[in-house]
Design an enzyme around this catalytic site. Structure first.
Site, PDB file in Angstrom:
ATOM      1  CG  HIS A 238      -1.912   0.970   1.396  1.00  0.00           C
ATOM      2  ND1 HIS A 238      -1.664   2.269   1.749  1.00  0.00           N
ATOM      3  CD2 HIS A 238      -3.257   0.874   1.228  1.00  0.00           C
ATOM      4  CE1 HIS A 238      -2.815   2.932   1.796  1.00  0.00           C
ATOM      5  NE2 HIS A 238      -3.794   2.118   1.482  1.00  0.00           N
TER       6      HIS A 238
ATOM      7  CE  LYS B 149      -7.160  -0.517   6.047  1.00  0.00           C
ATOM      8  NZ  LYS B 149      -7.800   0.000   4.840  1.00  0.00           N
TER       9      LYS B 149
ATOM     10  CB  CYS C  35      -3.651   3.142  -1.600  1.00  0.00           C
ATOM     11  SG  CYS C  35      -4.873   4.368  -1.170  1.00  0.00           S
TER      12      CYS C  35
HETATM   13  C1  LIG Z   1      -2.320  -2.873   3.547  1.00  0.00           C
HETATM   14  C2  LIG Z   1      -2.712  -1.497   4.004  1.00  0.00           C
HETATM   15  N1  LIG Z   1      -1.793  -0.705   4.573  1.00  0.00           N
HETATM   16  C3  LIG Z   1      -2.101   0.521   5.020  1.00  0.00           C
HETATM   17  C4  LIG Z   1      -3.371   1.031   4.909  1.00  0.00           C
HETATM   18  C5  LIG Z   1      -3.627   2.422   5.403  1.00  0.00           C
HETATM   19  O1  LIG Z   1      -4.518   2.465   6.457  1.00  0.00           O
HETATM   20  P1  LIG Z   1      -4.930   3.885   7.038  1.00  0.00           P
HETATM   21  O2  LIG Z   1      -5.472   4.661   5.892  1.00  0.00           O
HETATM   22  O3  LIG Z   1      -5.965   3.589   8.066  1.00  0.00           O
HETATM   23  O4  LIG Z   1      -3.708   4.496   7.611  1.00  0.00           O
HETATM   24  C6  LIG Z   1      -4.360   0.244   4.308  1.00  0.00           C
HETATM   25  C7  LIG Z   1      -5.748   0.721   4.127  1.00  0.00           C
HETATM   26  O5  LIG Z   1      -6.110   1.594   3.403  1.00  0.00           O
HETATM   27  C8  LIG Z   1      -4.018  -1.041   3.845  1.00  0.00           C
HETATM   28  O6  LIG Z   1      -4.927  -1.824   3.258  1.00  0.00           O
END
Ligand SMILES: Cc1ncc(COP(=O)(O)O)c(C=O)c1O
Lengths: 414, 155
Positions: A129, A233, A371
Site C-alpha cells: 500500500h 478496518k 493505493c
Molecule cells: C495494507 C494497508 N496498509 C495501510 C493502509 C492504510 O490504512 P490507514 O489509511 O488507516 O492508515 C491500508 C488501508 O487503506 C491497507 O490496506
C-alpha cells in the site's frame, strides 16, 4: 441470506449487531463488500463510544479529578487490550497513533531518521500500500537511505529468493512488508521474513492493516520488531491506529511529534522525553476512539479470531469456486495463503463503470488502484481493478449475488 | 438488472466508449496536453492543430479510462473541430454545468446544436463520483489551449 457458514459461527446473529447492514440504498439491500477499505461498526463499538461521551469523558493524563482518572483508566485499558490482541509482552509496547499510515511514518522518522545511517537500505515489496512505500521514499530522499523493492511471483506471493538477494550485502536496516496484501489477498510468511531479516542484521516491520483483521497475530511468535494496524478496518472507529514496537527500540528511538504529554520536563534550553510509549504520543490522544477500539477487540475476541478466520476461509473457498465461472472475469492473485480480498476485472468493462453498475445492484466494491499504483502496473492493470473484500458479516449468498451481478454487467456492456 | 442505468450509459456513450473517434496521435499538432484523473487512473493525451487564423482544424486523443471518460473525449474532439479556441472554452464551461447539474439554463442559444451532441453525458450528474470522468477531457482541452504542456488533473 444463508445461515451459519461454519459450525458455531452464526453469521446472521453477527449481522444483527451491525445496524448499517439493515439499511437500503436506492431501494436495494446493502451488500457491503468494501470492508478492506473500512469495516462497518457493531452496536457494541458504537455504544461504548457513546457511553464514554455521555458519562465518562475528560482529557487523559492531565486532570487530578475523578472523571479524568476514569477516562485515563479507559484509555490505558485499551492499550492492555491491544497488547493482548497482538500478544505483545507488555501494554507499554503499544503506541497509539491515528492510523496505520501514521504508524509507518512514525517508524520512518524515529527509526529511519533516528537510528538508520545514510547508505543503509529499506526493503519493501511490490505489493505494498502507498502507506508502506511513500514514507520510505521520503526517507530515501531526505536521509540518503536506499529503497529496495522485493519482487512478487506471478501468483502474487513474495519472492523469498529475491528477498534473500536483497538482504545479502548486509546493508539493509529495515524490512517493511505487508502481512496481507490489500489487493491480492496474499498473506506473507511473516515468521520466515522476520528470521531472514534478523539473520541479515535488519529490523522488520509488518503492515498488518489487513492481516490483523482476519488472523490471530502473535508478534512474539513472529518476532516482529514493529507491527501496525488501523482501528477502522477492525470494526472500530476511524482516527486510531496501533503500533507495536519492541521495548528496546522504543527506548532507543527519538520521538516523532513534539508537544504535550510526550515530555518529562520542559525549559527553553532543554526538554527531556517522557518514558515510552508516552514519548511517542504527543498531544491529546484519540480517547473515545481508544474505547471504541477496545470494544471492537473485545467483540472479535468474543467470537474468536480462529472462528473468524475459518469463516473467511470458507468465504474465500466459495468465491474461488464461484467467481471464476463468470465469463470474461480475471481475478488477480493466486496465492496459496490468501485472505478475503479479491481484485478483479471484466474484459469488456472498465473498473469504474463496473463499480457504478454494482452500486446499482446495492453492492459496494472499491474501484481504482487501491493505493497500490506500482502493483497495478506490475499486474498489467494500470487503469484499475474492482475489489471485493469480505468481513465477518459477509455471507456466501452475497458472493453468489456478486457473481450474478458481474455476469449481468458483462451482458450490459456487450 | 441494470435497465435503469441506460440513462447514464446511453447507446451513444457505449458506442463512443468502445470505438472512440479521433483516437490517434496528431503528428502535425500545434497544441498538446496530458490529462490525468489520479483517483481512478484515467489518463489521456490530447493534440490540437490550429490553422493560421486560429481555428481548431483537427483534434485527436489517446488514452485509457472508463466508458464515460473515453466517450466524453471522443465527443469533445468531434465537437471542437472547426471552432475557435474561445468558442471551445465556452462549450467546456457549459458542458461542466451540464455534467454537474444535468441541465444548462445559461447555455448560449448559439451553441445549442453543439450542446445537443453532448447531452447524452448529462446523466452523470446523478453520479457525483463520475462527474470528473466526463469533465477530464475538457480540462485537458483548456490546458492544451493554454499550451503550458502541464498535466491536467480533474482534482
Ligand atoms: C495494507 C494497508 N496498509 C495501510 C493502509 C492504510 O490504512 P490507514 O489509511 O488507516 O492508515 C491500508 C488501508 O487503506 C491497507 O490496506
Amino acid at each position: 441470506m444463508d445461515g451459519a457458514v461454519t459450525p458455531g459461527f452464526d453469521v446472521e446473529r453477527i449481522r444483527a449487531d451491525f445496524p448499517i447492514l439493515a439499511t437500503e440504498h436506492r431501494g436495494k439491500k446493502l451488500v457491503f463488500l468494501d470492508s478492506g477499505a473500512s469495516a462497518q461498526k457493531p452496536t457494541q463499538v458504537i455504544g461504548a463510544m457513546v457511553r464514554t461521551m455521555e458519562s465518562a469523558y475528560a482529557n487523559v493524563h492531565r486532570g487530578a479529578y475523578h472523571l479524568s482518572e476514569t477516562a485515563t483508566a479507559a484509555y490505558e485499558a485499551a492499550r492492555v487490550a491491544c497488547a493482548r490482541f497482538l500478544n505483545a509482552p507488555r501494554p507499554e509496547d503499544i503506541i497509539f497513533t491515528s492510523n496505520s499510515t501514521m504508524a509507518m511514518n512514525l517508524v520512518a522518522h524515529s527509526f529511519g531518521r533516528g537510528l538508520m545511517k545514510p547508505g543503509q537500505a529499506v526493503v519493501i515489496s511490490e505489493m505494498e500500500h502507498h502507506a508502506n512505500l511513500v514514507p520510505w521514499q521520503m526517507l530515501r530522499d531526505g536521509h540518503g537511505t536506499q529503497l529496495r523493492v522485493c519482487r512478487i511471483t506471478d501468483a502474487g506471493e513474495l519472492d523469498l529468493n529475491h528477498l534473500a538477494e536483497l538482504l545479502a550485502d548486509g546493508k539493509v536496516g529495515l524490512v517493511a512488508i505487508t502481512h496481507m496484501s490489500n489487493v491480492l489477498g496474499s498473506v506473507t510468511p511473516a515468521t520466515q521474513i522476520a528470521r531472514m531479516a534478523h539473520e541479515a542484521g535488519a529490523r522488520v516491520l509488518f503492515d498488518g492493516s489487513q492481516a490483523a483483521v482476519h488472523r490471530r497475530v502473535d508478534v512474539q511468535a513472529i518476532d516482529a520488531d514493529f507491527y501496525c494496524f488501523t482501528g477502522h478496518k477492525l470494526y472500530g472507529p476511524t482516527g486510531i491506529g496501533v503500533l507495536y514496537a519492541k521495548a528496546e527500540l522504543q527506548r532507543a528511538m527519538p520521538p516523532f511529534l513534539g508537544g504535550g504529554d510526550m515530555i518529562a520536563s520542559v525549559t527553553y534550553e532543554k526538554t527531556t522525553w517522557a518514558e515510552p510509549p508516552a514519548k511517542f504520543e504527543a498531544g491529546t490522544p484519540p480517547i473515545i476512539e481508544a474505547v471504541g477500539l477496545h470494544a471492537a477487540i473485545d467483540y472479535v475476541e468474543a467470537i474468536g479470531m480462529p472462528a473468524i478466520e475459518a469463516h473467511e476461509r470458507a468465504l474465500v473457498d466459495h468465491a474461488m469456486a464461484t467467481l471464476p465461472h463468470v465469463e470474461g472475469l480475471t481475478i488477480y492473485g493466486k496465492a496459496q495463503d490468501r485472505g478475503g480480498v479479491f481484485a478483479f476485472a471484466l474484459d469488456n468493462a472498465h473498473a469504474h463503470d463496473l463499480s457504478t453498475l454494482l452500486d446499482r445492484a446495492g453492492i459496494a466494491v472499491r474501484a481504482g488502484r487501491h493505493c497500490a499504483e506500482p502493483l497495478h502496473e506490475r499486474l498489467g492493470a494500470g487503469s484499475g481493478t474492482c475489489r471485493a473484500s469480505f468481513g465477518l458479516y459477509t455471507t456466501k449468498a452475497e458472493i453468489d449475488y456478486l457473481a450474478e451481478a458481474l455476469a449481468s454487467a458483462r451482458r450490459f456492456f456487450a | 438488472m441494470f435497465d435503469d442505468l441506460r440513462d447514464l450509459y446511453q447507446e451513444v456513450i457505449l458506442d463512443h466508449g468502445r470505438k472512440p473517434r479521433n483516437f490517434r496521435r496528431l503528428e502535425n499538432g500545434t497544441h498538446h496536453a496530458r490529462g490525468d484523473n489520479p483517483l481512478c487512473g484515467d489518463k489521456m493525451e490530447l493534440w490540437l492543430a490550429l490553422d493560421e487564423d486560429g481555428t481548431i482544424a483537427d483534434a485527436a486523443f489517446q488514452g485509457r479510462g472508463c466508458a464515460i471518460s473515453m466517450a466524453s473525449a471522443s465527443l469533445m474532439t468531434e465537437t471542437v473541430k472547426g471552432k475557435s479556441p474561445a468558442l471551445a472554452r465556452a462549450l467546456g464551461e457549459q458542458f461542466r454545468e451540464l455534467a454537474m447539474t444535468g441541465t444548462c439554463p445559461h447555455c448560449q442559444a448559439a451553441l445549442e446544436e453543439e450542446m445537443e451532441r453532448l447531452t447524452p453525458l448529462s446523466g452523470v450528474h446523478e453520479f457525483p463520483s463520475r462527474v470528473k470522468c466526463a469533465t477530464l477531457a475538457w480540462h485537458t482541452l483548456n490546458n492544451a489551449l493554454d499550451n503550458q504542456g502541464k498535466e491536467a488533473s480533474s482534482e
